[in-house]
Motif scaffolding. Sequence first.
Motif, PDB file in Angstrom:
ATOM      1  N   ALA A  70       0.838  -1.207   0.000  1.00 16.97           N
ATOM      2  CA  ALA A  70       0.000   0.000   0.000  1.00 16.97           C
ATOM      3  C   ALA A  70       0.870   1.253   0.000  1.00 16.97           C
ATOM      4  CB  ALA A  70      -0.917   0.000   1.215  1.00 16.97           C
ATOM      5  N   ILE A  71       1.924   1.241   0.797  1.00 21.01           N
ATOM      6  CA  ILE A  71       2.826   2.392   0.849  1.00 21.01           C
ATOM      7  C   ILE A  71       3.573   2.531  -0.473  1.00 21.01           C
ATOM      8  CG2 ILE A  71       4.834   3.414   2.013  1.00 21.01           C
ATOM      9  CD1 ILE A  71       3.901   2.011   4.579  1.00 21.01           C
ATOM     10  N   LYS A  72       4.004   1.417  -1.048  1.00 19.66           N
ATOM     11  CA  LYS A  72       4.682   1.460  -2.349  1.00 19.66           C
ATOM     12  C   LYS A  72       3.769   2.073  -3.411  1.00 19.66           C
ATOM     13  CE  LYS A  72       7.815  -2.476  -1.732  1.00 19.66           C
ATOM     14  NZ  LYS A  72       8.154  -3.838  -2.188  1.00 19.66           N
ATOM     15  N   LYS A  73       2.495   1.716  -3.364  1.00 16.20           N
ATOM     16  CA  LYS A  73       1.512   2.252  -4.316  1.00 16.20           C
ATOM     17  C   LYS A  73       1.370   3.759  -4.131  1.00 16.20           C
ATOM     18  CE  LYS A  73      -3.290   1.667  -5.815  1.00 16.20           C
ATOM     19  NZ  LYS A  73      -4.577   0.951  -5.559  1.00 16.20           N
ATOM     20  N   ASN A  74       1.307   4.188  -2.876  1.00 10.76           N
ATOM     21  CA  ASN A  74       1.193   5.620  -2.583  1.00 10.76           C
ATOM     22  C   ASN A  74       2.415   6.386  -3.081  1.00 10.76           C
ATOM     23  OD1 ASN A  74      -1.252   5.129  -1.287  1.00 10.76           O
ATOM     24  ND2 ASN A  74      -0.288   4.920   0.726  1.00 10.76           N
ATOM     25  N   LEU A  75       3.595   5.833  -2.819  1.00 12.21           N
ATOM     26  CA  LEU A  75       4.839   6.483  -3.246  1.00 12.21           C
ATOM     27  C   LEU A  75       4.900   6.608  -4.766  1.00 12.21           C
ATOM     28  CD1 LEU A  75       7.398   4.737  -0.858  1.00 12.21           C
ATOM     29  CD2 LEU A  75       6.663   7.115  -0.754  1.00 12.21           C
ATOM     30  N   SER A  76       4.499   5.552  -5.449  1.00 10.84           N
ATOM     31  CA  SER A  76       4.508   5.570  -6.914  1.00 10.84           C
ATOM     32  C   SER A  76       3.557   6.637  -7.444  1.00 10.84           C
ATOM     33  CB  SER A  76       4.115   4.195  -7.450  1.00 10.84           C
ATOM     34  OG  SER A  76       4.055   4.209  -8.862  1.00 10.84           O
ATOM     35  N   GLY A  77       2.383   6.715  -6.831  1.00 12.32           N
ATOM     36  CA  GLY A  77       1.394   7.699  -7.246  1.00 12.32           C
ATOM     37  C   GLY A  77       1.838   9.124  -7.016  1.00 12.32           C
ATOM     38  N   LEU A  78       2.703   9.318  -6.019  1.00 10.67           N
ATOM     39  CA  LEU A  78       3.211  10.654  -5.695  1.00 10.67           C
ATOM     40  C   LEU A  78       4.495  10.987  -6.454  1.00 10.67           C
ATOM     41  CD1 LEU A  78       2.638  10.440  -1.832  1.00 10.67           C
ATOM     42  CD2 LEU A  78       1.435  11.987  -3.398  1.00 10.67           C
ATOM     43  N   GLY A  79       4.953  10.038  -7.279  1.00 10.90           N
ATOM     44  CA  GLY A  79       6.151  10.284  -8.081  1.00 10.90           C
ATOM     45  C   GLY A  79       7.456   9.949  -7.390  1.00 10.90           C
ATOM     46  N   PHE A  80       7.398   9.214  -6.267  1.00  4.17           N
ATOM     47  CA  PHE A  80       8.609   8.795  -5.555  1.00  4.17           C
ATOM     48  C   PHE A  80       9.098   7.477  -6.155  1.00  4.17           C
ATOM     49  CE2 PHE A  80       6.856  11.819  -2.698  1.00  4.17           C
ATOM     50  CZ  PHE A  80       7.851  12.243  -1.835  1.00  4.17           C
ATOM     51  N   LYS A  81      10.249   7.517  -6.787  1.00  6.81           N
ATOM     52  CA  LYS A  81      10.791   6.301  -7.396  1.00  6.81           C
ATOM     53  C   LYS A  81      12.036   5.797  -6.664  1.00  6.81           C
ATOM     54  CE  LYS A  81       8.992   7.350 -11.996  1.00  6.81           C
ATOM     55  NZ  LYS A  81       9.327   7.638 -13.414  1.00  6.81           N
ATOM     56  N   ARG A  82      12.989   6.696  -6.467  1.00 11.49           N
ATOM     57  CA  ARG A  82      14.233   6.342  -5.784  1.00 11.49           C
ATOM     58  C   ARG A  82      14.398   7.196  -4.528  1.00 11.49           C
ATOM     59  NH1 ARG A  82      17.745   3.446  -9.089  1.00 11.49           N
ATOM     60  NH2 ARG A  82      17.128   3.355 -11.275  1.00 11.49           N
ATOM     61  N   PRO A  83      14.979   6.652  -3.473  1.00  8.49           N
ATOM     62  CA  PRO A  83      15.186   7.449  -2.259  1.00  8.49           C
ATOM     63  C   PRO A  83      16.296   8.482  -2.448  1.00  8.49           C
ATOM     64  CG  PRO A  83      16.199   5.293  -2.019  1.00  8.49           C
ATOM     65  CD  PRO A  83      15.440   5.260  -3.313  1.00  8.49           C
ATOM     66  N   THR A  84      16.151   9.613  -1.779  1.00 12.81           N
ATOM     67  CA  THR A  84      17.235  10.594  -1.738  1.00 12.81           C
ATOM     68  C   THR A  84      18.299  10.083  -0.767  1.00 12.81           C
ATOM     69  OG1 THR A  84      16.227  11.810   0.105  1.00 12.81           O
ATOM     70  CG2 THR A  84      15.585  12.473  -2.133  1.00 12.81           C
ATOM     71  N   ASP A  85      19.412  10.772  -0.672  1.00 12.78           N
ATOM     72  CA  ASP A  85      20.505  10.336   0.220  1.00 12.78           C
ATOM     73  C   ASP A  85      20.028  10.169   1.655  1.00 12.78           C
ATOM     74  OD1 ASP A  85      22.231  10.285  -1.861  1.00 12.78           O
ATOM     75  OD2 ASP A  85      23.283  12.133  -1.370  1.00 12.78           O
ATOM     76  N   ILE A  86      19.281  11.163   2.164  1.00 15.60           N
ATOM     77  CA  ILE A  86      18.852  11.100   3.572  1.00 15.60           C
ATOM     78  C   ILE A  86      17.852   9.955   3.768  1.00 15.60           C
ATOM     79  CG2 ILE A  86      17.035  12.853   3.276  1.00 15.60           C
ATOM     80  CD1 ILE A  86      19.166  12.190   6.447  1.00 15.60           C
ATOM     81  N   GLN A  87      16.999   9.713   2.786  1.00 13.71           N
ATOM     82  CA  GLN A  87      16.039   8.610   2.880  1.00 13.71           C
ATOM     83  C   GLN A  87      16.756   7.260   2.820  1.00 13.71           C
ATOM     84  OE1 GLN A  87      13.485   9.601  -0.420  1.00 13.71           O
ATOM     85  NE2 GLN A  87      12.730  11.451   0.582  1.00 13.71           N
ATOM     86  N   TYR A  88      17.731   7.151   1.923  1.00 21.05           N
ATOM     87  CA  TYR A  88      18.486   5.906   1.761  1.00 21.05           C
ATOM     88  C   TYR A  88      19.222   5.534   3.051  1.00 21.05           C
ATOM     89  CZ  TYR A  88      21.969   2.633  -0.064  1.00 21.05           C
ATOM     90  OH  TYR A  88      22.762   1.534  -0.273  1.00 21.05           O
ATOM     91  N   LYS A  89      19.760   6.552   3.729  1.00 20.21           N
ATOM     92  CA  LYS A  89      20.554   6.288   4.939  1.00 20.21           C
ATOM     93  C   LYS A  89      19.702   6.140   6.200  1.00 20.21           C
ATOM     94  CE  LYS A  89      24.847   8.366   3.295  1.00 20.21           C
ATOM     95  NZ  LYS A  89      25.939   9.324   3.555  1.00 20.21           N
ATOM     96  N   ALA A  90      18.556   6.854   6.257  1.00 16.77           N
ATOM     97  CA  ALA A  90      17.764   6.864   7.493  1.00 16.77           C
ATOM     98  C   ALA A  90      16.726   5.750   7.570  1.00 16.77           C
ATOM     99  CB  ALA A  90      17.072   8.221   7.645  1.00 16.77           C
ATOM    100  N   ILE A  91      16.085   5.422   6.466  1.00 21.42           N
ATOM    101  CA  ILE A  91      14.955   4.480   6.501  1.00 21.42           C
ATOM    102  C   ILE A  91      15.330   3.112   7.096  1.00 21.42           C
ATOM    103  CG2 ILE A  91      13.361   3.131   5.047  1.00 21.42           C
ATOM    104  CD1 ILE A  91      13.010   5.654   3.316  1.00 21.42           C
TER     105      ILE A  91
END
Length: 412
Positions: free
Chosen positions: A11-32
């Motif tokens: 469900a979250i992946k679907k939401n991210l795709s719909g919002l145009g989020f494809k790849r994490p930024t540096d801070i997202q890649y390191k923090a998540i």
Amino acid sequence: MKFDTYHISSAIKKNLSGLGFKRPTDIQYKAIPSIMKGEDVLAIAQTGTGKTAAFAIPIIDKIHRAKSSKRSQGIKCIILVPTRELASQIGSVFDDFSKHTKVKIFAVYGGVEQDPQIKKLANGIDVLVATPGRMFDLISQGAISLKQVDILVLDEADQMLDLGFINDIKSIKRKLFKKHQTLFFSATINKQIKKLAFSQVKSSAIRIQISPEDPVSKNVSHFVMFVEMDDKRFFLRRFISDNPEARIIVFVRTRVRAERVAKALERGDIKASTLHGEKDQKERTEVMSLFKQGKINIMIATDVSARGIDIPNVHYVINYDLPEKSENYVHRVGRTGRGVQKGIAISFCSKEEKERLEDIQQFLNKKIQTIPVSKKEYTYTLSLSNEIQSIQELIQEQEDWEKRKKKRKKKK
């Protein structure tokens, strides 16, 4: 790495795709990953790099999984922020990311009636976004319980700690689970505040710092114009007239100056809205909404809107007054050049503000490029403004004459 490969709910992946989020930024890649493991995190990253998503995605996923596997009641996560606008914005981001999940989000802040907030809280929520003042009021009234909270987030952590909320934060942490998770996120932080922040996380906390040598996104180009204090309004008026389609945030030092600058623009037939702490919350929300929707293009603001606010497609940030604190420059100019977009920051610097400019450049670790203004150009700008002023005066005189004429007719 793409979000599709992350071990998060579909469900979250679907939401991210719909919002145009494809790849994490540096801070997202390191923090998540660290947040998903339950580790404490202290993260410093530039404005506009996606810090909210860096903690929103794993928090929503963790709570969604917990609610799917067993019955879960009560607030699980509290996110403390310094301003009402930021509380509202983060609440909206969490709403977007949590669609089609079982996670309920609610934002509480001052300036609005408490009763509807108390009613909403009574219905049960999972994530509470709050400004400290309103949250403490609601805790004292028994409307908020901390018994089930196991994640505490401080967004714009440096300002939260600098504003003296450290004792309140310690008080909250004493009421939480012993094994609760603490997350601090900010764009800037000094040594003293960093020490305070470290004192509130586990010794094993993950410390993330993205581009510490440059606290501002590379997407922002910086310029400074040397303009006398009394002439700034003329240069602002001309700049806006030369860029009629641009979306511009103009930052000023005080509420009074915000209104004065708006009136100066109005005299040049330029409409601008103001945003500052003197306005009631309904007005502030309306101004922000109209600006985000593109229904107004010029917003004159104090630093109340400099922190964390994500407004799409802001072309220019103009520092009409240089900020007294160097770190506030970073937060101001971070309203443009967000994500992959480019932005331009222009500062008007008077003789009285040159020392502030030096402090800002030292803070940025680089010199800001000067836009040269020749005497001829300077004089031309002032003459244009004087011409506009004269036209406005003639129009006013004509309107006054028409009013007097109508009054005379009524008397006859």
